[in-house]
Design a protein around this motif. Structure first.
Motif, PDB file in Angstrom:
ATOM      1  N   ASP A 150      16.462  38.835 -17.908  1.00 32.44           N
ATOM      2  CA  ASP A 150      15.977  37.983 -16.829  1.00 32.44           C
ATOM      3  C   ASP A 150      14.980  38.734 -15.933  1.00 32.44           C
ATOM      4  N   HIS A 151      13.817  38.108 -15.678  1.00 28.48           N
ATOM      5  CA  HIS A 151      12.787  38.739 -14.848  1.00 28.48           C
ATOM      6  C   HIS A 151      13.320  39.095 -13.462  1.00 28.48           C
ATOM      7  N   ARG A 152      14.097  38.213 -12.860  1.00 28.31           N
ATOM      8  CA  ARG A 152      14.602  38.446 -11.509  1.00 28.31           C
ATOM      9  C   ARG A 152      15.445  39.717 -11.455  1.00 28.31           C
ATOM     10  N   GLN A 153      16.310  39.891 -12.429  1.00 24.29           N
ATOM     11  CA  GLN A 153      17.178  41.059 -12.477  1.00 24.29           C
ATOM     12  C   GLN A 153      16.348  42.344 -12.637  1.00 24.29           C
ATOM     13  N   PRO A 187      21.514  51.330 -10.845  1.00 25.24           N
ATOM     14  CA  PRO A 187      22.836  50.705 -11.007  1.00 25.24           C
ATOM     15  C   PRO A 187      22.877  49.744 -12.197  1.00 25.24           C
ATOM     16  N   GLU A 188      24.029  49.622 -12.796  1.00 28.25           N
ATOM     17  CA  GLU A 188      24.206  48.798 -13.998  1.00 28.25           C
ATOM     18  C   GLU A 188      23.900  47.321 -13.759  1.00 28.25           C
ATOM     19  N   ARG A 189      24.036  46.861 -12.518  1.00 29.71           N
ATOM     20  CA  ARG A 189      23.811  45.432 -12.240  1.00 29.71           C
ATOM     21  C   ARG A 189      22.371  45.003 -12.520  1.00 29.71           C
ATOM     22  N   PHE A 190      21.436  45.985 -12.621  1.00 34.10           N
ATOM     23  CA  PHE A 190      20.039  45.676 -12.909  1.00 34.10           C
ATOM     24  C   PHE A 190      19.722  45.771 -14.394  1.00 34.10           C
ATOM     25  N   GLY A 191      20.689  46.098 -15.209  1.00 33.56           N
ATOM     26  CA  GLY A 191      20.466  46.233 -16.639  1.00 33.56           C
ATOM     27  C   GLY A 191      20.104  47.662 -17.001  1.00 33.56           C
TER      28      GLY A 191
END
Length: 126
Positions: A19-22, A41-45
């Motif tokens: 996802d572009h937003r991520q 951080p992992e939340r951003f991939g």
């Protein structure tokens, strides 16, 4: 302002994109904190995905288009640029006043040094 129309289409020959937003949030986090890519951080991939997308979008001009759109419109209304510079707050660097200029002859400097040197008190001319 919505930047979605300015971004490349997801997918392509390599398959699905994250996802572009991520990914954009991951890139902005990295740039804001100055942390190494591996500390993302992992939340951003995966950090490699964010780094590669930043590199690719910089090369193809996507970031330039986003910046140009942001500079022209703020929340859908045109931006009015007003710039004011007050010279009382603009300061020169401390070394700006006495530096030797490029191309200035060195002989001038040597003559000044000779004039400043005085013979010692015990020296007798003769």
């Amino acid at each position: 302002m919505v930047i979605a129309p300015l971004l490349p289409e997801p997918g392509g020959a390599r398959g699905r994109w994250r996802d572009h937003r991520q990914v954009i949030n991951g890139i902005l986090w990295k740039l804001r904190t100055g942390a190494p890519w591996r500390d993302l951080p992992e939340r951003f991939g995966p950090w490699k995905t964010c780094h590669e997308r930043l590199r690719r979008w910089t090369a193809d001009g996507t970031w330039d288009r986003i910046l140009a759109a942001a500079q022209v419109h703020d929340d859908g209304t045109p931006v009015q640029w007003t710039i004011s510079i007050d010279s009382s707050i603009v300061r020169a660097h401390q070394h700006a006043a006495g530096a030797r200029k490029k191309g200035a002859p060195r002989q001038v400097r040597r003559r000044l040094v000779r004039k400043m040197v005085r013979p010692s008190a015990g020296h007798v001319e003769g």
